[in-house]
Design a protein around this motif. Sequence first.
Motif, mmCIF file in Angstrom:
data_model
loop_
_atom_site.group_PDB
_atom_site.id
_atom_site.type_symbol
_atom_site.label_atom_id
_atom_site.label_comp_id
_atom_site.label_asym_id
_atom_site.label_seq_id
_atom_site.Cartn_x
_atom_site.Cartn_y
_atom_site.Cartn_z
ATOM 1 N N LYS A 194 0.826 -1.205 0.000
ATOM 2 C CA LYS A 194 0.000 0.000 0.000
ATOM 3 C C LYS A 194 0.861 1.255 0.000
ATOM 4 O O LYS A 194 0.576 2.224 -0.714
ATOM 5 N N HIS A 210 0.963 4.070 -2.998
ATOM 6 C CA HIS A 210 0.718 5.486 -2.718
ATOM 7 C C HIS A 210 1.914 6.348 -3.112
ATOM 8 O O HIS A 210 1.747 7.477 -3.578
ATOM 9 N N TYR A 254 -3.866 4.754 -6.650
ATOM 10 C CA TYR A 254 -4.888 4.612 -5.613
ATOM 11 C C TYR A 254 -6.087 3.843 -6.180
ATOM 12 O O TYR A 254 -7.052 4.455 -6.644
ATOM 13 N N SER A 283 -9.409 2.520 -6.713
ATOM 14 C CA SER A 283 -10.687 2.837 -6.077
ATOM 15 C C SER A 283 -11.725 3.154 -7.142
ATOM 16 O O SER A 283 -11.391 3.468 -8.291
#
Length: 340
Positions: free
Chosen positions: A2, A6, A11, A13
């Motif tokens: 993660k 980042h 990201y 989503s």
Amino acid sequence: MKAFLHRKGVYPSFQQYILTSLSYMALGLFASLIIGTIIQTLGNEVPFLPQAFVDVGAFAIQPIIYGGAIGVAIAHGLKAPPLVLYSALFAGSYAAEIGGGPAGSFLAALIAVEIGKLVSKETKLDIVITPLVTILVGFLVASSVGPPIASLLEGFGSIINWATDLRPFLMGMIVAALMGLALTAPISSVAIAVMLDLQGLAAGAATVGCAAQMVGFAASSFRENGFGGLVSQGIGTSMLQIANIVKKPIIVVPPTVAGMLLAPVATVWLQLENNAIGAGMGTSGLVGPIMLVETMGSQPVVWWSIVLLLILLPAMISLILSEWFRKKGLIQDGDMKLDA
């Protein structure tokens, strides 16, 4: 993992891959396919304009052009580094050129950009590795899944077109409501319409639904936002109201009802048809009306349909309903006030 994602600006989503990417895809379409179609239409319809308008428009709407614009737009929206952004041009162009259409360009560019971001600046040969990986990933995605995805979405769009032709009253209302809400939501209705390739009566119903949202909100909120709000929503976008809708969802009811009431008039009685570009635009930049003229020709019935179904009637119905809601206390002054 993660932390690494980042650090690379990746990201995963719904917000990034649907809302943001589709919105930037729409900007790519605006800068190529949509403006090209408008220029070509003006060249064909306006007698005194030179042949260059037709030629420029015809060039801008080529798959290799709009596909590249989609690729660069998505890369920009996902904040890709320069080498990834420039290489995304290939992913979008190649996908569109081999038959993937806008949907193929979207998918190929999206995946190529995210993979490209992962390898960007990870080696001393970045100037070679990053564009190489981005282009190869774009090629693989475009070749393997681009055309099937495009065919799937176009097939779904064909079902919508067929169902609307078969049941114009009911399907006209459904298409108008859903496309209108998509236009007002933080998602691109024009990207959806183009990827589904909405045509004919379904596109006509979608145009009415989208126009009802824009003109409806412009009229309903005139007491709060004045002439500036009338213009920014009426020929800009009703998406400006999204923050107010989250706070007070009932304010979206009047323009949605207006679109649903007027859609059967368009599909059943007037047989109003449009193309995929006009279907998702409503009155934004007057693209919807221009595409109606492009699709149906410059006839009196078309111009009357534009004035009545896209401007006057949605404004009147939305205003009447919203004022009734105000009297009932369901909507209060300030509920549709736009931020300065």
